[in-house]
Every structure is written in structure tokens, then in C-alpha cells.
Design an enzyme around this catalytic site. Sequence first.
Site, PDB file in Angstrom:
ATOM      1  N   ASP A 124       0.821  -1.214   0.000  1.00 49.03           N
ATOM      2  CA  ASP A 124       0.000   0.000   0.000  1.00 49.03           C
ATOM      3  C   ASP A 124       0.862   1.274   0.000  1.00 49.03           C
ATOM      4  O   ASP A 124       1.951   1.293   0.577  1.00 49.03           O
ATOM      5  CB  ASP A 124      -0.907  -0.011   1.241  1.00 49.03           C
ATOM      6  CG  ASP A 124      -2.083   0.937   1.085  1.00 49.03           C
ATOM      7  OD1 ASP A 124      -2.298   1.465  -0.024  1.00 49.03           O
ATOM      8  OD2 ASP A 124      -2.789   1.158   2.080  1.00 49.03           O
TER       9      ASP A 124
ATOM     10  N   ARG B  15       0.648   8.932 -10.218  1.00 50.47           N
ATOM     11  CA  ARG B  15       0.405   7.737  -9.400  1.00 50.47           C
ATOM     12  C   ARG B  15       1.021   6.486 -10.037  1.00 50.47           C
ATOM     13  O   ARG B  15       1.540   5.607  -9.344  1.00 50.47           O
ATOM     14  CB  ARG B  15      -1.101   7.483  -9.262  1.00 50.47           C
ATOM     15  CG  ARG B  15      -1.850   8.475  -8.427  1.00 50.47           C
ATOM     16  CD  ARG B  15      -3.338   8.129  -8.409  1.00 50.47           C
ATOM     17  NE  ARG B  15      -3.583   6.764  -7.950  1.00 50.47           N
ATOM     18  CZ  ARG B  15      -3.558   6.390  -6.680  1.00 50.47           C
ATOM     19  NH1 ARG B  15      -3.317   7.267  -5.733  1.00 50.47           N
ATOM     20  NH2 ARG B  15      -3.776   5.133  -6.344  1.00 50.47           N
TER      21      ARG B  15
ATOM     22  N   SER C 136      -6.894  -5.853  -5.919  1.00 47.37           N
ATOM     23  CA  SER C 136      -8.108  -6.408  -5.314  1.00 47.37           C
ATOM     24  C   SER C 136      -9.247  -6.365  -6.323  1.00 47.37           C
ATOM     25  O   SER C 136      -9.203  -5.593  -7.296  1.00 47.37           O
ATOM     26  CB  SER C 136      -8.487  -5.613  -4.068  1.00 47.37           C
ATOM     27  OG  SER C 136      -8.977  -4.344  -4.440  1.00 47.37           O
TER      28      SER C 136
ATOM     29  N   GLU D  46     -11.911  -5.014  -5.864  1.00 53.80           N
ATOM     30  CA  GLU D  46     -12.447  -3.639  -5.768  1.00 53.80           C
ATOM     31  C   GLU D  46     -11.589  -2.636  -6.547  1.00 53.80           C
ATOM     32  O   GLU D  46     -12.062  -1.559  -6.920  1.00 53.80           O
ATOM     33  CB  GLU D  46     -12.513  -3.173  -4.300  1.00 53.80           C
ATOM     34  CG  GLU D  46     -13.532  -3.914  -3.447  1.00 53.80           C
ATOM     35  CD  GLU D  46     -13.088  -5.322  -3.051  1.00 53.80           C
ATOM     36  OE1 GLU D  46     -11.864  -5.570  -2.978  1.00 53.80           O
ATOM     37  OE2 GLU D  46     -13.963  -6.186  -2.855  1.00 53.80           O
ATOM     38  N   ASN D  47     -10.331  -2.960  -6.816  1.00 55.40           N
ATOM     39  CA  ASN D  47      -9.455  -2.024  -7.543  1.00 55.40           C
ATOM     40  C   ASN D  47      -9.954  -1.744  -8.966  1.00 55.40           C
ATOM     41  O   ASN D  47      -9.555  -0.759  -9.581  1.00 55.40           O
ATOM     42  CB  ASN D  47      -8.002  -2.525  -7.597  1.00 55.40           C
ATOM     43  CG  ASN D  47      -7.265  -2.387  -6.279  1.00 55.40           C
ATOM     44  OD1 ASN D  47      -6.336  -3.144  -5.997  1.00 55.40           O
ATOM     45  ND2 ASN D  47      -7.650  -1.420  -5.461  1.00 55.40           N
TER      46      ASN D  47
ATOM     47  N   ARG E 208     -11.210   1.763  -9.831  1.00 61.26           N
ATOM     48  CA  ARG E 208     -10.306   2.912 -10.059  1.00 61.26           C
ATOM     49  C   ARG E 208     -10.450   3.411 -11.498  1.00 61.26           C
ATOM     50  O   ARG E 208     -10.975   2.700 -12.356  1.00 61.26           O
ATOM     51  CB  ARG E 208      -8.860   2.492  -9.800  1.00 61.26           C
ATOM     52  CG  ARG E 208      -8.646   2.193  -8.337  1.00 61.26           C
ATOM     53  CD  ARG E 208      -7.199   1.998  -8.021  1.00 61.26           C
ATOM     54  NE  ARG E 208      -7.049   1.815  -6.588  1.00 61.26           N
ATOM     55  CZ  ARG E 208      -5.934   1.974  -5.916  1.00 61.26           C
ATOM     56  NH1 ARG E 208      -4.835   2.297  -6.545  1.00 61.26           N
ATOM     57  NH2 ARG E 208      -5.893   1.802  -4.620  1.00 61.26           N
TER      58      ARG E 208
ATOM     59  N   ARG F 214      -5.730  -1.614   8.414  1.00 58.15           N
ATOM     60  CA  ARG F 214      -6.873  -2.416   7.968  1.00 58.15           C
ATOM     61  C   ARG F 214      -6.404  -3.684   7.266  1.00 58.15           C
ATOM     62  O   ARG F 214      -5.300  -3.722   6.731  1.00 58.15           O
ATOM     63  CB  ARG F 214      -7.715  -1.634   6.931  1.00 58.15           C
ATOM     64  CG  ARG F 214      -8.560  -0.531   7.469  1.00 58.15           C
ATOM     65  CD  ARG F 214      -9.453   0.006   6.338  1.00 58.15           C
ATOM     66  NE  ARG F 214      -8.685   0.642   5.283  1.00 58.15           N
ATOM     67  CZ  ARG F 214      -8.264   1.911   5.319  1.00 58.15           C
ATOM     68  NH1 ARG F 214      -8.549   2.674   6.359  1.00 58.15           N
ATOM     69  NH2 ARG F 214      -7.576   2.411   4.324  1.00 58.15           N
ATOM     70  N   ILE F 215      -7.314  -4.684   7.205  1.00 58.64           N
ATOM     71  CA  ILE F 215      -7.009  -5.938   6.502  1.00 58.64           C
ATOM     72  C   ILE F 215      -7.534  -5.876   5.060  1.00 58.64           C
ATOM     73  O   ILE F 215      -7.012  -6.546   4.168  1.00 58.64           O
ATOM     74  CB  ILE F 215      -7.681  -7.148   7.224  1.00 58.64           C
ATOM     75  CG1 ILE F 215      -7.238  -7.232   8.694  1.00 58.64           C
ATOM     76  CG2 ILE F 215      -7.387  -8.456   6.516  1.00 58.64           C
ATOM     77  CD1 ILE F 215      -5.794  -7.523   8.905  1.00 58.64           C
TER      78      ILE F 215
END
Length: 233
Positions: free
Chosen positions: A17, A30, A62, A64-65, A68, A184-185
Site C-alpha cells: 500500500d 500515481r 483487489s 475492488e481495484n 479505479r 486495515r485488513i
Amino acid sequence: MDKQILKIPNHVAIILDGNGRWAKDKGKKRTEGHKEGYKNLKKISKYIFSKGTKVLSVFAFSTENFKRPHEEVDYLMNLFIQGFNNDTGYFQKENVKVVFSGKKDNLRKDVVDAMDNMTETTKNNTKGVLNICLNYGGRCEIVDAVNKIIENNENNITEDIFQKYLYQDLEDIDLMIRTSGELRISNFMLWQLSYAELYFPNCYFPDFNEYEYDKALIEYTKRDRRFGSLNNE
Ligand code: FPP
């Protein structure tokens, strides 16, 4: 700490991260942070295996990524392809077997091809296993395992049997590191993290170097792991 011998975790996991913030602090895009992150992963994984760790799991992308921006997702997918295609020789030389955890069905074909090629080429390597979690979610891994168990009409499921249905049959994680100071995990390897020691260094992943990893090992050595009993290990 006095001269206690360092304990070496068998399975280390890292949530990579802070690439974006690393780049922002330096006035870069980024995507430059992700590039630097990949470079660092090669360096730090070599160091971690050289210390005797046998399995290293990393959270590269992930499920969820995918939310992006399109350009960032595309950049990362291209970085994975380029990295896997260029570095098969590197992992061969290091004698590291590369495996993947995650869902392949909604990944681009060229990404899956690069992953499969890496897995096939490195499958007989014996120094360590690098488990790259790509398009990965911890809850999804558990649900996928349950569905495979149902398909196979398995009865009398034990924890050991269940584990064999996960993406990879790996031993429990001993030490989980998340860089960047986030505590966080984030849906990472929920099953395998049950008894892991957690460590949160205050640096971004591109800056997580050998010195930072040594600090993690010193902290890990001090931890009293009891696994629920009154005695340690
Ligand atoms: C998290 O930083 C990092 C990612 C989502 C990508 C991680 C990928 C790499 C380090 C490349 C590794 C490549 C391979 C092949 C394993 P972030 O973007 O969430 O950073 P931020 O929290 O500072 O925005």
C-alpha cells in the site's frame, strides 16, 4: 532487545500500500508509484526469501481495484504483463515458484496468458513460493471454495479439507505487513490470516526496504504467539 536470535516467519504476507501517495509526495504521477512498487517487490522478495521465509503472499490487485479510473487499471494490467513476461528469467534464477490467487474470468486474456506462462515456467522451483493475489478478494475466495465443495458433493468438511479448496493450498500466514500506515485488513486472505501477527510500518511500499523489513522481524521476534493456549509456540 538483547541478542535474541531472530525468528523467521514461514509465511509472510504484504499489502503493498501507498504507491500513489509515494508518487504524489514526489510530484510524480500515481502510475510512477506503481512502477516503483513493482521494482521494490522484486528487491524485497529476494531479501525475504534469503532470510529463510518459504512463502510470500502479496496483494497486487483487489477485486475492488477495478473501480479505479480506467487509465490506472490499464496501466496496472500492462505493468503486470510486462513484469511477468520480462521477469520469468529472474524468478527462475532466484529459484522462486510464482503462483496466483484470485479470479481469472474477468481479466484480460493477455494478462491471464502472462500469469499462466509465469506459473508454468517456474512450477518446479524450490527456494520459495511467491503467491501474487491479483483480482483477489478474501470473502470471494471463501465463497468460491464453498461452491467447489458443493460441486464435488463433499461431506464432513474439516478445516484441513476446506483449505484445499482455496485458490492455493498454503500454510497459515505468520506475519502480515501493511505498508503506508493504514490499519486495515481490506479483505485480504481472511482464512489464512487467522493467527497472523500484524505489523504496520509507517512508510509507503516503494520505501519498504531491507532495513524496514529487519525492523519487522525484530518486532515479530518479540511477539508471544500462543495460538489461544497458555503456552507459547
Ligand atoms: C496500492 O497502492 C497498490 C496497488 C493497488 C497496486 C500494487 C501493485 C504493485 C506494487 C505492483 C506490483 C506488481 C506485481 C506484479 C505484484 P495505492 O495505489 O492504493 O496507493 P495509495 O493508497 O497511496 O493511493
